[in-house]
Design a protein around this motif. Sequence first.
Motif, mmCIF file in Angstrom:
data_model
loop_
_atom_site.group_PDB
_atom_site.id
_atom_site.type_symbol
_atom_site.label_atom_id
_atom_site.label_comp_id
_atom_site.label_asym_id
_atom_site.label_seq_id
_atom_site.Cartn_x
_atom_site.Cartn_y
_atom_site.Cartn_z
ATOM 1 N N TYR A 1 -37.294 21.644 -17.339
ATOM 2 C CA TYR A 1 -36.467 20.805 -16.484
ATOM 3 C C TYR A 1 -35.203 21.524 -16.045
ATOM 4 O O TYR A 1 -34.705 22.445 -16.698
ATOM 5 C CB TYR A 1 -36.083 19.506 -17.208
ATOM 6 N N ILE A 2 -34.702 21.111 -14.895
ATOM 7 C CA ILE A 2 -33.374 21.464 -14.379
ATOM 8 C C ILE A 2 -32.783 20.156 -13.876
ATOM 9 O O ILE A 2 -33.376 19.495 -13.018
ATOM 10 C CB ILE A 2 -33.454 22.483 -13.228
ATOM 11 N N ALA A 3 -31.638 19.772 -14.415
ATOM 12 C CA ALA A 3 -31.094 18.458 -14.078
ATOM 13 C C ALA A 3 -29.577 18.451 -14.230
ATOM 14 O O ALA A 3 -28.976 19.422 -14.695
ATOM 15 C CB ALA A 3 -31.717 17.379 -14.964
ATOM 16 N N ARG A 4 -28.984 17.342 -13.857
ATOM 17 C CA ARG A 4 -27.542 17.157 -13.980
ATOM 18 C C ARG A 4 -27.111 17.225 -15.444
ATOM 19 O O ARG A 4 -27.847 16.808 -16.343
ATOM 20 C CB ARG A 4 -27.142 15.821 -13.376
ATOM 21 N N ALA A 5 -25.921 17.744 -15.689
ATOM 22 C CA ALA A 5 -25.386 17.801 -17.038
ATOM 23 C C ALA A 5 -25.372 16.407 -17.656
ATOM 24 O O ALA A 5 -25.062 15.414 -16.993
ATOM 25 C CB ALA A 5 -23.968 18.382 -17.018
ATOM 26 N N GLY A 6 -25.753 16.352 -18.951
ATOM 27 C CA GLY A 6 -25.882 15.071 -19.639
ATOM 28 C C GLY A 6 -27.293 14.541 -19.614
ATOM 29 O O GLY A 6 -27.519 13.337 -19.743
ATOM 30 N N SER A 7 -28.277 15.444 -19.476
ATOM 31 C CA SER A 7 -29.675 15.042 -19.327
ATOM 32 C C SER A 7 -30.335 14.619 -20.632
ATOM 33 O O SER A 7 -31.481 14.147 -20.611
ATOM 34 C CB SER A 7 -30.482 16.196 -18.712
ATOM 35 N N GLU A 8 -29.654 14.797 -21.776
ATOM 36 C CA GLU A 8 -30.218 14.397 -23.073
ATOM 37 C C GLU A 8 -31.594 15.047 -23.304
ATOM 38 O O GLU A 8 -32.602 14.388 -23.444
ATOM 39 C CB GLU A 8 -30.339 12.874 -23.169
ATOM 40 N N TYR A 9 -31.587 16.381 -23.306
ATOM 41 C CA TYR A 9 -32.803 17.158 -23.557
ATOM 42 C C TYR A 9 -33.889 16.889 -22.516
ATOM 43 O O TYR A 9 -35.082 16.924 -22.806
ATOM 44 C CB TYR A 9 -33.350 16.895 -24.957
ATOM 45 N N GLY A 10 -33.484 16.607 -21.294
ATOM 46 C CA GLY A 10 -34.435 16.390 -20.221
ATOM 47 C C GLY A 10 -34.972 14.978 -20.131
ATOM 48 O O GLY A 10 -35.842 14.697 -19.297
ATOM 49 N N ASP A 11 -34.460 14.063 -20.959
ATOM 50 C CA ASP A 11 -34.919 12.668 -20.891
ATOM 51 C C ASP A 11 -34.316 11.932 -19.701
ATOM 52 O O ASP A 11 -34.912 10.986 -19.187
ATOM 53 C CB ASP A 11 -34.555 11.931 -22.187
ATOM 54 N N VAL A 12 -33.128 12.331 -19.273
ATOM 55 C CA VAL A 12 -32.457 11.704 -18.134
ATOM 56 C C VAL A 12 -32.396 12.723 -17.000
ATOM 57 O O VAL A 12 -31.643 13.694 -17.060
ATOM 58 C CB VAL A 12 -31.032 11.242 -18.505
ATOM 59 N N ILE A 13 -33.210 12.534 -15.996
ATOM 60 C CA ILE A 13 -33.308 13.503 -14.901
ATOM 61 C C ILE A 13 -32.573 12.963 -13.679
ATOM 62 O O ILE A 13 -33.019 12.016 -13.024
ATOM 63 C CB ILE A 13 -34.782 13.793 -14.533
ATOM 64 N N GLU A 14 -31.398 13.560 -13.389
ATOM 65 C CA GLU A 14 -30.631 13.219 -12.200
ATOM 66 C C GLU A 14 -30.288 14.512 -11.464
ATOM 67 O O GLU A 14 -30.237 15.582 -12.062
ATOM 68 C CB GLU A 14 -29.360 12.467 -12.576
ATOM 69 N N GLY A 15 -30.028 14.396 -10.170
ATOM 70 C CA GLY A 15 -29.817 15.572 -9.335
ATOM 71 C C GLY A 15 -28.509 16.280 -9.607
ATOM 72 O O GLY A 15 -27.485 15.660 -9.901
ATOM 73 N N VAL A 16 -28.552 17.604 -9.478
ATOM 74 C CA VAL A 16 -27.376 18.458 -9.623
ATOM 75 C C VAL A 16 -27.278 19.320 -8.376
ATOM 76 O O VAL A 16 -28.291 19.596 -7.720
ATOM 77 C CB VAL A 16 -27.489 19.334 -10.898
ATOM 78 N N ASN A 17 -26.084 19.730 -8.010
ATOM 79 C CA ASN A 17 -25.911 20.641 -6.877
ATOM 80 C C ASN A 17 -25.983 22.082 -7.366
ATOM 81 O O ASN A 17 -25.390 22.425 -8.388
ATOM 82 C CB ASN A 17 -24.558 20.407 -6.191
ATOM 83 N N LEU A 18 -26.694 22.919 -6.629
ATOM 84 C CA LEU A 18 -26.795 24.347 -6.949
ATOM 85 C C LEU A 18 -26.193 25.126 -5.786
ATOM 86 O O LEU A 18 -26.774 25.185 -4.704
ATOM 87 C CB LEU A 18 -28.250 24.750 -7.181
ATOM 88 N N GLY A 19 -25.009 25.711 -6.001
ATOM 89 C CA GLY A 19 -24.293 26.407 -4.950
ATOM 90 C C GLY A 19 -23.599 25.432 -4.016
ATOM 91 O O GLY A 19 -23.783 24.212 -4.095
ATOM 92 N N ARG A 20 -22.777 25.955 -3.123
ATOM 93 C CA ARG A 20 -22.171 25.141 -2.065
ATOM 94 C C ARG A 20 -21.974 26.019 -0.829
ATOM 95 O O ARG A 20 -22.133 27.242 -0.897
ATOM 96 C CB ARG A 20 -20.869 24.499 -2.526
ATOM 97 N N LEU A 21 -21.627 25.417 0.282
ATOM 98 C CA LEU A 21 -21.673 26.108 1.562
ATOM 99 C C LEU A 21 -20.778 27.341 1.613
ATOM 100 O O LEU A 21 -21.135 28.341 2.245
ATOM 101 C CB LEU A 21 -21.293 25.143 2.690
#
Length: 310
Positions: A90-110
């Motif tokens: 998994y790759i997810a937003r910080a606070g994912s609880e070992y991948g149990d909570v999958i929410e979007g994260v930003n990778l890089g910015r403009l």
Amino acid sequence: MSYQWRSIFPSIIQNAAFIALGAIALPVHSELAALSDNDLSEVDGAGIGFVMEDFAFSHGNDSSQGNVFRITGITDSDGNPVNINVNQMYIARAGSEYGDVIEGVNLGRLDNPYEIDLLDGNDIGLPGKGVLEIAAPRMVDSTLGYDCLDPSAAQGSGTCASRPASVDFEAGERPDIGFELEVNVAGQAQTHLNMHAHSAVFDGSYLRLWGEDSRMAAEYRLNFYTPALEISTCAVASSACTSKIKMSDFKLELALGNTFQPLYIGVDNTTGGFSFQIDQMTTNYLANIDPVSGASDGSAQGDIAYAFYE
């Protein structure tokens, strides 16, 4: 009007996927979002930059649900087949609880994206070469950046450009990443290997590739920072696993190869496997360095060796 691509990945990818050397093939839904004048002012037209907003990736091996994520084709030293089930990645937003909570994260910015670029070798010590570079967001001045390890760092605290999650910026640019592997070897008990990293940062990492003497040469820099890295061999990796190694403020800065002493990548003609090799420094070059002062004798070889040590 100019646009940027904004990708929205499903939180769970249903089909089998295989990830190797950074190549990812996944179903994607995309939408166009307008670029502001401020965004456009940062565009210089060199290379390709890409940013992923609200990015989430989660996949595992569950044959009962039709999900199969398995690595095969490997044998041990005795020739027995080794099958690796990827029970979770998994790759997810910080606070994912070992991948149990999958929410979007930003990778890089403009204004500091991930980049694919073709460099002029004359500018980096490789005269006459074209160099392909794949790079993570660049490090920035400490007055503009954030501490690389602190998940609640404020601007002006360090050189990492990726911003941590905050009340005002919930997604953040520092993902939780992890995997759970189940290794099966014929006639042996299952073994497990799990790794989870919280609020990870890769700023300053890059891979440069060029051709040299009919071989592929490379310069690789891996920067990896995380305030919490856990490694375990539990059958099920979670907070309930009591047998694990936990490292706080983990910092890895790995350098393999450079323009003077490259990392060579090839294929072994006997086994068909990949080979990675860094040659010894050329002793003829070292002969052009004064053994007492360490200065170059003025020759081209001496100047190259001196520049390398500097």
